[in-house]
Design a protein around this motif. Structure first.
Motif, PDB file in Angstrom:
ATOM      1  N   MET A 180      55.182 -36.239 -61.318  1.00  0.00           N
ATOM      2  CA  MET A 180      54.310 -37.184 -60.621  1.00  0.00           C
ATOM      3  C   MET A 180      55.071 -38.054 -59.616  1.00  0.00           C
ATOM      4  O   MET A 180      54.525 -38.444 -58.602  1.00  0.00           O
ATOM      5  CB  MET A 180      53.591 -38.087 -61.635  1.00  0.00           C
ATOM      6  CG  MET A 180      52.637 -37.344 -62.569  1.00  0.00           C
ATOM      7  SD  MET A 180      51.271 -36.544 -61.714  1.00  0.00           S
ATOM      8  CE  MET A 180      50.236 -37.954 -61.426  1.00  0.00           C
ATOM      9  N   ARG A 181      56.336 -38.325 -59.877  1.00  0.00           N
ATOM     10  CA  ARG A 181      57.126 -39.161 -58.964  1.00  0.00           C
ATOM     11  C   ARG A 181      57.269 -38.523 -57.588  1.00  0.00           C
ATOM     12  O   ARG A 181      57.414 -39.219 -56.587  1.00  0.00           O
ATOM     13  CB  ARG A 181      58.499 -39.455 -59.562  1.00  0.00           C
ATOM     14  CG  ARG A 181      58.411 -40.347 -60.793  1.00  0.00           C
ATOM     15  CD  ARG A 181      59.734 -40.463 -61.471  1.00  0.00           C
ATOM     16  NE  ARG A 181      59.942 -39.249 -62.252  1.00  0.00           N
ATOM     17  CZ  ARG A 181      60.871 -39.106 -63.181  1.00  0.00           C
ATOM     18  NH1 ARG A 181      61.698 -40.095 -63.436  1.00  0.00           N
ATOM     19  NH2 ARG A 181      60.971 -37.984 -63.848  1.00  0.00           N
ATOM     20  N   ASN A 182      57.231 -37.208 -57.539  1.00  0.00           N
ATOM     21  CA  ASN A 182      57.391 -36.511 -56.261  1.00  0.00           C
ATOM     22  C   ASN A 182      56.165 -36.646 -55.363  1.00  0.00           C
ATOM     23  O   ASN A 182      56.259 -36.430 -54.158  1.00  0.00           O
ATOM     24  CB  ASN A 182      57.722 -35.037 -56.495  1.00  0.00           C
ATOM     25  CG  ASN A 182      59.151 -34.863 -56.955  1.00  0.00           C
ATOM     26  OD1 ASN A 182      60.026 -35.668 -56.642  1.00  0.00           O
ATOM     27  ND2 ASN A 182      59.394 -33.803 -57.708  1.00  0.00           N
ATOM     28  N   ILE A 183      55.036 -37.005 -55.916  1.00  0.00           N
ATOM     29  CA  ILE A 183      53.820 -37.148 -55.108  1.00  0.00           C
ATOM     30  C   ILE A 183      53.976 -38.296 -54.111  1.00  0.00           C
ATOM     31  O   ILE A 183      53.569 -38.183 -52.959  1.00  0.00           O
ATOM     32  CB  ILE A 183      52.581 -37.309 -56.009  1.00  0.00           C
ATOM     33  CG1 ILE A 183      52.384 -36.029 -56.834  1.00  0.00           C
ATOM     34  CG2 ILE A 183      51.340 -37.612 -55.171  1.00  0.00           C
ATOM     35  CD1 ILE A 183      51.322 -36.129 -57.905  1.00  0.00           C
ATOM     36  N   ASP A 184      54.599 -39.381 -54.535  1.00  0.00           N
ATOM     37  CA  ASP A 184      54.837 -40.494 -53.610  1.00  0.00           C
ATOM     38  C   ASP A 184      55.755 -40.058 -52.466  1.00  0.00           C
ATOM     39  O   ASP A 184      55.549 -40.448 -51.315  1.00  0.00           O
ATOM     40  CB  ASP A 184      55.457 -41.692 -54.334  1.00  0.00           C
ATOM     41  CG  ASP A 184      54.457 -42.425 -55.215  1.00  0.00           C
ATOM     42  OD1 ASP A 184      53.242 -42.326 -54.953  1.00  0.00           O
ATOM     43  OD2 ASP A 184      54.902 -43.104 -56.164  1.00  0.00           O
ATOM     44  N   LEU A 185      56.760 -39.265 -52.780  1.00  0.00           N
ATOM     45  CA  LEU A 185      57.669 -38.770 -51.743  1.00  0.00           C
ATOM     46  C   LEU A 185      56.916 -37.868 -50.762  1.00  0.00           C
ATOM     47  O   LEU A 185      57.110 -37.961 -49.545  1.00  0.00           O
ATOM     48  CB  LEU A 185      58.842 -38.019 -52.368  1.00  0.00           C
ATOM     49  CG  LEU A 185      59.746 -38.823 -53.304  1.00  0.00           C
ATOM     50  CD1 LEU A 185      60.767 -37.916 -53.977  1.00  0.00           C
ATOM     51  CD2 LEU A 185      60.427 -39.955 -52.554  1.00  0.00           C
ATOM     52  N   ALA A 186      56.062 -37.006 -51.285  1.00  0.00           N
ATOM     53  CA  ALA A 186      55.274 -36.111 -50.426  1.00  0.00           C
ATOM     54  C   ALA A 186      54.319 -36.917 -49.546  1.00  0.00           C
ATOM     55  O   ALA A 186      54.121 -36.595 -48.369  1.00  0.00           O
ATOM     56  CB  ALA A 186      54.505 -35.104 -51.276  1.00  0.00           C
TER      57      ALA A 186
END
Length: 142
Positions: free
Chosen positions: A23-29
């Motif tokens: 889920m943390r990667n969604i903010d990066l995307a």
């Protein structure tokens, strides 16, 4: 766990991201998508594009990769003709998207279909149900 995997590549008229199912990667995307839209002078579309992207990536992490902690999700955003096209794919078994289109918009789960219908011109799943394509017309192009 693959959560640290996050690779951004420029592709023809867009960008591609390979990310761990975290889920943390969604903010990066989302951040990368906002930068892309800004470069294209399409900041007015940021809310709708990022809303659809976040919903799709959240489903890919929560549902598509639920039994695949090392799973990889791919996400692309491109300008193709007079549309912005998003494609999200996970390595999971897919789901029956035909029955999911009948959910109640006020339900706790399953609101993603309603979001896509409201903010995108078209959306479609592959037969398996593990790849989603969203398309949105760029205002002023017609």
């Amino acid at each position: 766990m693959n959560h640290k995997l996050f690779i951004v590549e420029e592709i023809a008229q867009g960008l591609a991201i390979r990310m761990g199912a975290d889920m943390r990667n969604i903010d990066l995307a989302s951040h990368e998508t906002q930068l892309f839209l800004k470069k294209q002078n399409l900041e007015a579309l940021t809310f709708s594009i990022c809303l659809g992207m976040r919903e799709a990536l959240t489903n890919a992490v929560r549902h598509g990769s639920i039994n695949l902690p090392e799973g990889i999700i791919t996400y692309q955003v491109q300008i193709i003709g007079q549309r912005i096209v998003l494609e999200i794919m996970d390595e999971g078994p897919g789901f029956n998207w035909r029955t999911s289109q009948k959910t109640n918009p006020d339900a706790e789960n399953g609101r993603g279909i309603h979001i896509m219908k409201n903010y995108f011109n078209t959306f479609r799943y592959n037969e398996k149900g593990n790849r989603l394509t969203l398309e949105k017309d760029i205002p002023g192009c017609f």
